[in-house]
Design an enzyme around this catalytic site. Structure first.
Site, PDB file in Angstrom:
ATOM      1  N   ARG A  24       0.933  -1.170   0.522  1.00 50.94           N
ATOM      2  CA  ARG A  24      -0.056  -0.515  -0.078  1.00 50.94           C
ATOM      3  C   ARG A  24       0.739   1.489  -0.027  1.00 50.94           C
ATOM      4  O   ARG A  24       2.177   1.241   0.302  1.00 50.94           O
ATOM      5  CB  ARG A  24      -0.738  -0.388   1.150  1.00 50.94           C
ATOM      6  CG  ARG A  24       0.077  -0.187   2.334  1.00 50.94           C
ATOM      7  CD  ARG A  24      -1.283  -0.292   3.900  1.00 50.94           C
ATOM      8  NE  ARG A  24      -0.076  -0.095   4.656  1.00 50.94           N
ATOM      9  CZ  ARG A  24      -0.887   0.613   5.775  1.00 50.94           C
ATOM     10  NH1 ARG A  24      -1.634   1.057   6.226  1.00 50.94           N
ATOM     11  NH2 ARG A  24      -0.061   0.190   7.195  1.00 50.94           N
ATOM     12  N   THR A 135      12.491   3.544   9.355  1.00 50.95           N
ATOM     13  CA  THR A 135      11.522   2.752   8.449  1.00 50.95           C
ATOM     14  C   THR A 135      12.127   3.248   6.491  1.00 50.95           C
ATOM     15  O   THR A 135      11.452   4.624   6.358  1.00 50.95           O
ATOM     16  CB  THR A 135      10.333   2.345   7.549  1.00 50.95           C
ATOM     17  OG1 THR A 135       9.387   1.712   8.746  1.00 50.95           O
ATOM     18  CG2 THR A 135       9.532   2.032   6.298  1.00 50.95           C
ATOM     19  N   LYS A 160      15.284  -0.184   8.390  1.00 55.36           N
ATOM     20  CA  LYS A 160      14.524  -1.117   7.531  1.00 55.36           C
ATOM     21  C   LYS A 160      14.290  -0.742   6.190  1.00 55.36           C
ATOM     22  O   LYS A 160      13.075   0.217   6.204  1.00 55.36           O
ATOM     23  CB  LYS A 160      13.657  -1.997   8.518  1.00 55.36           C
ATOM     24  CG  LYS A 160      11.990  -2.434   8.753  1.00 55.36           C
ATOM     25  CD  LYS A 160      11.280  -2.798   8.898  1.00 55.36           C
ATOM     26  CE  LYS A 160      10.500  -2.682   8.793  1.00 55.36           C
ATOM     27  NZ  LYS A 160       9.160  -3.094   9.338  1.00 55.36           N
ATOM     28  N   LYS A 162      12.075  -1.192   2.670  1.00 56.87           N
ATOM     29  CA  LYS A 162      10.948  -1.693   2.009  1.00 56.87           C
ATOM     30  C   LYS A 162      11.041  -2.031   0.848  1.00 56.87           C
ATOM     31  O   LYS A 162      11.706  -1.728   0.240  1.00 56.87           O
ATOM     32  CB  LYS A 162       9.677  -0.899   2.274  1.00 56.87           C
ATOM     33  CG  LYS A 162       9.058  -0.168   3.813  1.00 56.87           C
ATOM     34  CD  LYS A 162       8.334  -1.441   3.937  1.00 56.87           C
ATOM     35  CE  LYS A 162       7.553  -1.312   5.367  1.00 56.87           C
ATOM     36  NZ  LYS A 162       6.807  -2.677   6.451  1.00 56.87           N
ATOM     37  N   ASP A 190      12.434  -5.364   4.383  1.00 54.56           N
ATOM     38  CA  ASP A 190      10.889  -6.012   4.473  1.00 54.56           C
ATOM     39  C   ASP A 190      10.662  -6.584   3.681  1.00 54.56           C
ATOM     40  O   ASP A 190      10.372  -5.017   3.104  1.00 54.56           O
ATOM     41  CB  ASP A 190      10.044  -5.204   5.655  1.00 54.56           C
ATOM     42  CG  ASP A 190       8.943  -5.139   6.087  1.00 54.56           C
ATOM     43  OD1 ASP A 190       8.395  -6.240   5.589  1.00 54.56           O
ATOM     44  OD2 ASP A 190       8.240  -4.555   6.523  1.00 54.56           O
ATOM     45  N   GLU A 218      12.591  -9.535   6.568  1.00 52.75           N
ATOM     46  CA  GLU A 218      11.243  -9.685   7.133  1.00 52.75           C
ATOM     47  C   GLU A 218      10.110 -10.243   6.108  1.00 52.75           C
ATOM     48  O   GLU A 218       9.642 -10.474   5.392  1.00 52.75           O
ATOM     49  CB  GLU A 218      10.876  -8.479   7.457  1.00 52.75           C
ATOM     50  CG  GLU A 218       9.300  -8.053   8.517  1.00 52.75           C
ATOM     51  CD  GLU A 218       8.803  -6.669   9.738  1.00 52.75           C
ATOM     52  OE1 GLU A 218       7.714  -6.654   9.597  1.00 52.75           O
ATOM     53  OE2 GLU A 218      10.000  -6.080   9.561  1.00 52.75           O
ATOM     54  N   ASP A 243       6.505 -12.015  10.455  1.00 52.69           N
ATOM     55  CA  ASP A 243       6.072 -11.202  11.110  1.00 52.69           C
ATOM     56  C   ASP A 243       4.243 -10.876  10.821  1.00 52.69           C
ATOM     57  O   ASP A 243       3.134 -11.668  11.584  1.00 52.69           O
ATOM     58  CB  ASP A 243       5.774  -9.896  10.435  1.00 52.69           C
ATOM     59  CG  ASP A 243       5.013  -8.301  10.481  1.00 52.69           C
ATOM     60  OD1 ASP A 243       4.082  -8.525  11.709  1.00 52.69           O
ATOM     61  OD2 ASP A 243       4.647  -7.598   9.579  1.00 52.69           O
ATOM     62  N   LYS A 267       3.491  -7.347  17.093  1.00 47.88           N
ATOM     63  CA  LYS A 267       2.437  -6.145  16.904  1.00 47.88           C
ATOM     64  C   LYS A 267       1.061  -6.039  17.416  1.00 47.88           C
ATOM     65  O   LYS A 267       0.248  -6.640  17.528  1.00 47.88           O
ATOM     66  CB  LYS A 267       2.350  -5.973  15.511  1.00 47.88           C
ATOM     67  CG  LYS A 267       3.966  -5.478  14.516  1.00 47.88           C
ATOM     68  CD  LYS A 267       3.111  -5.361  12.848  1.00 47.88           C
ATOM     69  CE  LYS A 267       4.857  -5.365  12.400  1.00 47.88           C
ATOM     70  NZ  LYS A 267       4.426  -4.588  10.854  1.00 47.88           N
ATOM     71  N   CYS A 295       4.857  -1.959  14.656  1.00 48.23           N
ATOM     72  CA  CYS A 295       3.648  -1.296  14.663  1.00 48.23           C
ATOM     73  C   CYS A 295       3.331  -0.879  13.494  1.00 48.23           C
ATOM     74  O   CYS A 295       4.182  -1.412  12.387  1.00 48.23           O
ATOM     75  CB  CYS A 295       4.475   0.572  14.978  1.00 48.23           C
ATOM     76  SG  CYS A 295       5.398   1.090  14.528  1.00 48.23           S
ATOM     77  N   ASP A 320      11.073  -1.784  15.544  1.00 49.10           N
ATOM     78  CA  ASP A 320      10.856  -1.118  14.694  1.00 49.10           C
ATOM     79  C   ASP A 320       9.723  -0.218  15.353  1.00 49.10           C
ATOM     80  O   ASP A 320       8.677  -0.243  14.826  1.00 49.10           O
ATOM     81  CB  ASP A 320      10.178  -2.184  14.114  1.00 49.10           C
ATOM     82  CG  ASP A 320      10.169  -1.640  12.609  1.00 49.10           C
ATOM     83  OD1 ASP A 320       9.975  -0.457  12.364  1.00 49.10           O
ATOM     84  OD2 ASP A 320       9.086  -1.824  11.757  1.00 49.10           O
ATOM     85  N   ASP A 322       9.143   3.438  14.857  1.00 51.96           N
ATOM     86  CA  ASP A 322       8.763   4.126  14.317  1.00 51.96           C
ATOM     87  C   ASP A 322       8.015   4.742  13.994  1.00 51.96           C
ATOM     88  O   ASP A 322       7.275   6.326  12.980  1.00 51.96           O
ATOM     89  CB  ASP A 322      10.330   4.339  13.120  1.00 51.96           C
ATOM     90  CG  ASP A 322       9.618   3.327  11.973  1.00 51.96           C
ATOM     91  OD1 ASP A 322       8.406   2.874  12.234  1.00 51.96           O
ATOM     92  OD2 ASP A 322       9.698   3.706  10.707  1.00 51.96           O
TER      93      ASP A 322
END
Length: 362
Positions: A24, A135, A160, A162, A190, A218, A243, A267, A295, A320, A322
């Site tokens: 997304r 991130t 981290k 993406k 991730d 991840e 995750d 999470k 989160c 994580d 952030d």
């Protein structure tokens, strides 16, 4: 202290930069907030970020869950009976973990205030300072390098990254970022379920061959593909973090039993709150598996609750958290201090966060 009412509202905060993953793209944090009111006038606060692509929860479903199921089940119960309240919360409906998490943290907030202690001390008091990563959203390579360098300048020592939207370019992304930030910055990857199992092994192996020194990868494959997770974990040297594959303590047991990951990502929005997350911590500790606390797109309100859990339990070795750093505004006061990469726990009772920017409670 008796639960008198549970109310919901909404908050909206702009992000510093658009948040982009394989699943997304988001420009604003749009979350439901929860207030649990006690008969003595004390209140506890929680937050629910609707993340339909991961938890299945939406703004409307969270509000409906709280109004039509959770509130009727809990009003009249005593906050001091925390175990009984939490069992009732979890049993009043299946799934809906985001709504449950918001109410759970509000209850822990009230519970801590009732006894005059911060939640992190009540949960074990393992440490009072945490370090979080930041991130880096998936974008063209040049933009990701720029964002990574900006993060390092802000004081972040762990990033981290993406990936997963364009698998063929993912090794190039990571090599460019490693070359830009140097060897002393930890890099986490991730994929957000964006690869297939054999593809994941090829990509991770290529990163290893290039000496990119990745701290962990991840959720490389879809959440339901536990065979794929086993396949990847058994064929690469880089630690694999589960995750989206882990929502419940039972999920954690299955992941560990099958050797489907080296690490577990907790999470609160997946577990349904602190109470269930503590059970995952216990499972991980029994099996000698370390955890990370993560989160969703959350403000300081609910990230503070996650920080209390991380500060309370030593089995959580990576953070994580952030969410507050991704927001362009921080209207809250009290609770943990979020100073870029460093989170310092306070001795404010409960979760400690106040000044929730919502006027339309209902």
């Amino acid at each position: 202290m008796v639960i008198q009412d549970i109310r919901t509202g909404r908050i909206s905060l702009p992000l510093r930069h658009p948040f982009k993953t394989a699943l997304r793209t988001v420009t604003h944090l749009e979350d439901v907030v929860v207030m649990v009111v006690a008969d003595d006038g004390q209140v506890g606060y929680g937050e629910a970020p609707p993340t339909a692509v991961i938890t299945g929860d939406t703004m409307g479903s969270v509000e409906c869950a709280v109004r039509d199921f959770i509130r009727p089940a809990l009003v009249g119960m005593e906050v001091e009976d925390l175990d009984g309240v939490m069992k009732k919360l979890q049993a009043c409906m299946v799934k809906n973990t985001t709504a449950k998490a918001a109410v759970d943290m509000a209850l822990y907030d009230l519970w801590g205030k009732r006894y005059g202690i911060p939640v992190w001390r009540a949960l074990g008091g393992a440490r009072r300072e945490l370090e979080t990563d930041l991130t880096i959203s998936v974008n063209p390579v040049e933009e990701m390098v720029k964002d990574s360098l900006e993060a390092v300048e802000r004081g972040y020592r762990i990033l981290k990254i993406k990936v997963g939207k364009d698998p063929k370019a993912d090794v190039e992304r990571m090599a460019a970022i490693r070359g830009a930030v140097g060897p002393d910055v930890k890099l986490r990857v991730d994929a957000n379920q964006g690869w297939r199992a054999k593809e994941a092994v090829a990509i991770i192996s290529a990163m290893e061959d290039k000496g990119l020194d990745i701290d962990l990868v991840e959720q490389p494959v879809p959440a339901h593909d536990l065979e794929g997770m086993v396949y990847v974990t058994s064929r690469v040297q880089t630690p694999i973090l589960a995750d989206e594959s882990v929502f419940s303590p039972a999920d954690a047991v299955e992941i560990i039993r099958r050797g489907a990951a080296d690490l577990i990502n907790i999470k609160l929005m997946k577990t349904g709150g602190i109470w269930q997350a503590l059970k995952i911590c216990d499972v991980a500790e029994i099996y000698g598996v370390e955890c990370m606390i993560g989160c969703m797109l959350e403000s300081r309100l609910s990230v503070a609750a996650a920080a209390h859990l991380a500060a309370g339990r030593s089995v959580i070795t990576r953070c994580d958290l952030d969410g507050p750093s991704l927001c362009a505004e921080d209207p809250f006061t009290g609770g943990p201090v979020f100073d870029e990469a460093v989170i310092r726990m306070s001795d404010d009772p409960g979760i400690g966060v106040t000044n929730v920017p919502c006027e339309d409670w209902h």
